[in-house]
Motif scaffolding. Structure first.
Motif, mmCIF file in Angstrom:
data_model
loop_
_atom_site.group_PDB
_atom_site.id
_atom_site.type_symbol
_atom_site.label_atom_id
_atom_site.label_comp_id
_atom_site.label_asym_id
_atom_site.label_seq_id
_atom_site.Cartn_x
_atom_site.Cartn_y
_atom_site.Cartn_z
ATOM 1 N N GLU A 144 0.852 -1.189 0.000
ATOM 2 C CA GLU A 144 0.000 0.000 0.000
ATOM 3 C C GLU A 144 0.882 1.232 0.000
ATOM 4 O OE1 GLU A 144 -2.214 2.264 3.492
ATOM 5 O OE2 GLU A 144 -3.274 0.420 2.964
ATOM 6 N N LEU A 145 0.599 2.158 -0.893
ATOM 7 C CA LEU A 145 1.363 3.397 -0.998
ATOM 8 C C LEU A 145 0.452 4.581 -0.707
ATOM 9 C CD1 LEU A 145 3.284 2.636 -4.318
ATOM 10 C CD2 LEU A 145 4.170 2.408 -1.986
ATOM 11 N N LYS A 146 0.857 5.418 0.218
ATOM 12 C CA LYS A 146 0.101 6.629 0.532
ATOM 13 C C LYS A 146 0.757 7.818 -0.165
ATOM 14 C CE LYS A 146 -1.592 5.106 5.032
ATOM 15 N NZ LYS A 146 -1.685 5.415 6.491
ATOM 16 N N ARG A 147 -0.092 8.662 -0.719
ATOM 17 C CA ARG A 147 0.441 9.817 -1.429
ATOM 18 C C ARG A 147 1.106 10.781 -0.461
ATOM 19 N NH1 ARG A 147 -2.814 14.100 -5.377
ATOM 20 N NH2 ARG A 147 -1.073 15.541 -5.614
ATOM 21 N N GLN A 148 2.341 11.116 -0.790
ATOM 22 C CA GLN A 148 3.086 12.115 -0.047
ATOM 23 C C GLN A 148 3.825 12.985 -1.042
ATOM 24 O OE1 GLN A 148 5.584 9.823 2.577
ATOM 25 N NE2 GLN A 148 3.937 9.471 4.060
ATOM 26 N N GLY A 149 3.994 14.243 -0.709
ATOM 27 C CA GLY A 149 4.655 15.154 -1.635
ATOM 28 C C GLY A 149 3.751 15.527 -2.789
ATOM 29 N N SER A 150 4.345 15.914 -3.907
ATOM 30 C CA SER A 150 3.583 16.353 -5.068
ATOM 31 C C SER A 150 3.031 15.161 -5.841
ATOM 32 C CB SER A 150 4.461 17.184 -5.998
ATOM 33 O OG SER A 150 5.457 16.367 -6.603
ATOM 34 N N ARG A 151 2.088 15.433 -6.718
ATOM 35 C CA ARG A 151 1.540 14.372 -7.566
ATOM 36 C C ARG A 151 2.636 13.768 -8.429
ATOM 37 N NH1 ARG A 151 0.852 13.007 -12.195
ATOM 38 N NH2 ARG A 151 1.735 14.948 -12.958
ATOM 39 N N ARG A 152 3.512 14.602 -8.969
ATOM 40 C CA ARG A 152 4.591 14.125 -9.822
ATOM 41 C C ARG A 152 5.528 13.192 -9.060
ATOM 42 N NH1 ARG A 152 6.024 13.149 -15.077
ATOM 43 N NH2 ARG A 152 7.332 11.469 -14.321
ATOM 44 N N GLU A 153 5.839 13.571 -7.812
ATOM 45 C CA GLU A 153 6.707 12.723 -6.989
ATOM 46 C C GLU A 153 6.034 11.381 -6.697
ATOM 47 O OE1 GLU A 153 9.147 16.127 -4.434
ATOM 48 O OE2 GLU A 153 7.148 15.478 -3.780
ATOM 49 N N PHE A 154 4.738 11.433 -6.439
ATOM 50 C CA PHE A 154 4.003 10.191 -6.170
ATOM 51 C C PHE A 154 3.977 9.297 -7.402
ATOM 52 C CE2 PHE A 154 -0.266 8.135 -4.915
ATOM 53 C CZ PHE A 154 0.381 7.169 -4.154
ATOM 54 N N MET A 155 3.812 9.894 -8.585
ATOM 55 C CA MET A 155 3.805 9.098 -9.807
ATOM 56 C C MET A 155 5.155 8.427 -10.026
ATOM 57 S SD MET A 155 2.456 9.985 -13.653
ATOM 58 C CE MET A 155 3.843 10.955 -14.246
ATOM 59 N N ASP A 156 6.237 9.133 -9.739
ATOM 60 C CA ASP A 156 7.568 8.537 -9.871
ATOM 61 C C ASP A 156 7.727 7.336 -8.931
ATOM 62 O OD1 ASP A 156 8.305 10.363 -11.796
ATOM 63 O OD2 ASP A 156 9.329 11.707 -10.398
ATOM 64 N N ILE A 157 7.205 7.469 -7.712
ATOM 65 C CA ILE A 157 7.254 6.363 -6.754
ATOM 66 C C ILE A 157 6.441 5.175 -7.274
ATOM 67 C CG2 ILE A 157 6.510 5.624 -4.448
ATOM 68 C CD1 ILE A 157 7.173 8.495 -3.507
#
Length: 247
Positions: free
Chosen positions: A222-235
């Motif tokens: 499970e991944l929780k969104r942290q930081g910007s949307r772009r950073e989350f997409m990279d993760i």
């Protein structure tokens, strides 16, 4: 809101048994936007179909606001699907012979709701999703993105507890897909909608609050969104790459 506990689902072909879901556990809280991702065959769509009760599961439980869905008879399930759940499909599922406005009103029409409140609700949703100017057009006359925003508006007409979305941007170009995800975000932020979405699209998933990664019928991470949307997409992209490499 939604609780899935120890869910199992298998398919039988002749003497062979194929386990599709293996002890799946998850929770979606009210007002959350949650995505499920994973490689083809990981069980994502089967999970969605079990939650919607379109197909039965073998064991485990699915609770919607504390109500076990597997204990309901067909009449009660029909009520849950019409009043408690909203559906958005990859292929839109609009009726070609009805206008955009009429398609949006279908859930209320089925319940024989009064016309004036129904009209007002449809108008509000069309304004929210910027489709008022196509209210009198037919599905064949509008773009894919407009069709899907119409489908999102229709899914919200009965103010459902939960919206289930199956690859809602799968048939759309990037611009139209972004508009549809924007519609989901608007629904979450302005209508307090709860959305559970299956997707292959990392861009779409990066707008969610959480992403569940599935492989071999199980929730692996499970991944929780942290930081910007772009950073989350990279993760997400990195995690999906690692998931595929372990197959």
């Amino acid at each position: 809101m939604l609780h899935v506990n120890h869910l199992y689902k298998s398919y039988h072909t002749g003497s062979a048994t194929y386990e599709v879901l293996k002890d799946v556990n998850l929770t979606v809280e009210k007002g959350e936007f949650v995505a499920v991702m994973g490689p083809s065959g990981s069980g994502k769509t089967t999970l969605l179909n079990c939650i919607s009760c379109f197909i039965p599961h073998d064991s485990g439980e699915i609770l919607l606001n504390g109500t076990p869905l597997e204990n309901l008879d067909e009449a009660r399930l029909a009520q849950v699907r019409s009043k408690k759940l909203g559906f958005v499909f990859q292929d839109f599922c609009l009726l070609d012979g009805l206008t955009v406005f009429e398609n949006i009103c279908i859930p209320k029409i089925i319940l024989h709701s009064p016309y004036k409140p129904m009209e007002a609700k449809a108008q509000n949703l069309m304004e929210l999703f910027d489709i008022t100017d196509i209210a009198d057009k037919y599905p064949a006359e509008i773009s894919g993105g407009q069709k899907q925003r119409t489908a999102v508006a229709r899914a919200l007409m009965n103010h459902p507890d939960l919206i289930l979305a199956d690859e809602p941007t799968g048939n759309l170009d990037s611009r139209s897909g972004a508009a549809v995800i924007g519609a989901f975000r608007e629904a979450k932020e302005k209508l307090d909608a709860t959305i559970f979405m299956v997707t292959h699209d990392s861009f779409s998933a990066s707008h969610c609050d959480r992403v569940l990664l599935m492989r071999d019928g199980q929730v692996q991470k499970e991944l929780k969104r942290q930081g910007s949307r772009r950073e989350f997409m990279d993760i997400l992209l990195d995690e999906l790459k690692q998931l595929n490499e372990r197959m």
